[in-house]
Write an enzyme that holds these catalytic residues in place. Structure first.
Site, PDB file in Angstrom:
ATOM      1  CG  HIS A 102      47.382  15.772  89.619  1.00  0.00           C
ATOM      2  ND1 HIS A 102      46.807  16.341  88.504  1.00  0.00           N
ATOM      3  CD2 HIS A 102      47.795  16.810  90.393  1.00  0.00           C
ATOM      4  CE1 HIS A 102      46.869  17.658  88.603  1.00  0.00           C
ATOM      5  NE2 HIS A 102      47.452  17.974  89.748  1.00  0.00           N
ATOM      6  CG  HIS A 104      49.033  17.657  94.896  1.00  0.00           C
ATOM      7  ND1 HIS A 104      50.139  18.307  94.393  1.00  0.00           N
ATOM      8  CD2 HIS A 104      48.006  17.984  94.073  1.00  0.00           C
ATOM      9  CE1 HIS A 104      49.791  19.016  93.328  1.00  0.00           C
ATOM     10  NE2 HIS A 104      48.498  18.842  93.116  1.00  0.00           N
TER      11      HIS A 104
HETATM   12  P1  5GP Z   1      47.951  21.003  90.228  1.00  0.00           P
HETATM   13  O1  5GP Z   1      48.143  22.462  90.523  1.00  0.00           O
HETATM   14  O2  5GP Z   1      47.446  20.757  88.812  1.00  0.00           O
HETATM   15  O3  5GP Z   1      47.111  20.313  91.264  1.00  0.00           O
HETATM   16  O4  5GP Z   1      49.363  20.350  90.377  1.00  0.00           O
HETATM   17  C1  5GP Z   1      50.200  20.040  89.309  1.00  0.00           C
HETATM   18  C2  5GP Z   1      51.515  19.617  89.917  1.00  0.00           C
HETATM   19  O5  5GP Z   1      52.294  19.029  88.905  1.00  0.00           O
HETATM   20  C3  5GP Z   1      52.330  20.767  90.504  1.00  0.00           C
HETATM   21  O6  5GP Z   1      52.601  20.529  91.869  1.00  0.00           O
HETATM   22  C4  5GP Z   1      53.599  20.787  89.654  1.00  0.00           C
HETATM   23  O7  5GP Z   1      54.748  21.077  90.411  1.00  0.00           O
HETATM   24  C5  5GP Z   1      53.631  19.385  89.078  1.00  0.00           C
HETATM   25  N1  5GP Z   1      54.255  19.287  87.768  1.00  0.00           N
HETATM   26  C6  5GP Z   1      54.040  20.099  86.699  1.00  0.00           C
HETATM   27  N2  5GP Z   1      54.768  19.670  85.639  1.00  0.00           N
HETATM   28  C7  5GP Z   1      55.443  18.559  86.057  1.00  0.00           C
HETATM   29  C8  5GP Z   1      56.356  17.690  85.397  1.00  0.00           C
HETATM   30  O8  5GP Z   1      56.702  17.832  84.228  1.00  0.00           O
HETATM   31  N3  5GP Z   1      56.858  16.673  86.137  1.00  0.00           N
HETATM   32  C9  5GP Z   1      56.507  16.478  87.443  1.00  0.00           C
HETATM   33  N4  5GP Z   1      57.067  15.434  88.072  1.00  0.00           N
HETATM   34  N5  5GP Z   1      55.642  17.276  88.090  1.00  0.00           N
HETATM   35  C10 5GP Z   1      55.124  18.328  87.401  1.00  0.00           C
END
Ligand code: 5GP
Length: 140
Positions: A102, A104
């Site tokens: 993903h 951001h």
């Molecule tokens: P990472 O740290 O893997 O780059 O980011 C994962 C992101 O996913 C985090 O910013 C977190 O807030 C978001 N996230 C985690 N679980 C969910 C969810 O169930 N729904 C949504 N919309 N975002 C989520």
């Protein structure tokens, strides 16, 4: 790392759990981050099952960055941010917590962003921002 079809974003893609969607097409889904580090924090994911950038096909990567460009522009206009930060983490050692690739999209500077609050944002507030982003996308 093999792809876990039960990761949270795979469940969102299958609509097994809800999200606040701002964009969807045949290859891509974008939705509001549930724990935003700034107002307008949006996630963009490919529908292709891939843990990280290195597992994504070259075609899907090319398509994904074009969707990120489109959606980031809409987020910028909707939030009236002077600048937009993009970030994309690969692997737990880099801080990746959800094992489906993903991007951001973060209005403003990542240096100024609040740390993960570990609490979900107010859903109505997220809905309001999402409506503005969808309107900005419709204008683009
Ligand atoms: P990472 O740290 O893997 O780059 O980011 C994962 C992101 O996913 C985090 O910013 C977190 O807030 C978001 N996230 C985690 N679980 C969910 C969810 O169930 N729904 C949504 N919309 N975002 C989520």
């Amino acid at each position: 790392m093999s792809y876990d079809p039960d990761n949270i974003f795979a469940k969102i893609l299958r609509e097994e759990i809800p999200c606040i969607k701002v964009y969807e097409d045949a290859s891509t889904l974008a939705f509001m981050d549930i724990m935003p580090q700034a107002d307008g924090h949006t996630l963009v994911i490919p529908k292709q099952a891939a843990v990280d950038l290195f597992e994504l096909s070259a075609d899907a990567a090319a398509d994904l960055i074009q969707k990120v460009q489109l959606i980031a522009g809409a987020v910028k206009r909707a939030t009236q941010a002077d600048g937009i930060t993009l970030f994309q983490l690969n692997g737990a050692a880099a801080g990746q917590t959800v094992p489906h690739i993903h991007f951001h999209i973060l209005p403003g500077s990542i240096l100024a962003a609040r740390q993960h609050a570990s609490v979900n944002a107010d859903r109505e507030h997220l809905q309001t921002i999402a409506t503005d982003i969808r309107a900005a996308l419709a204008d683009s």
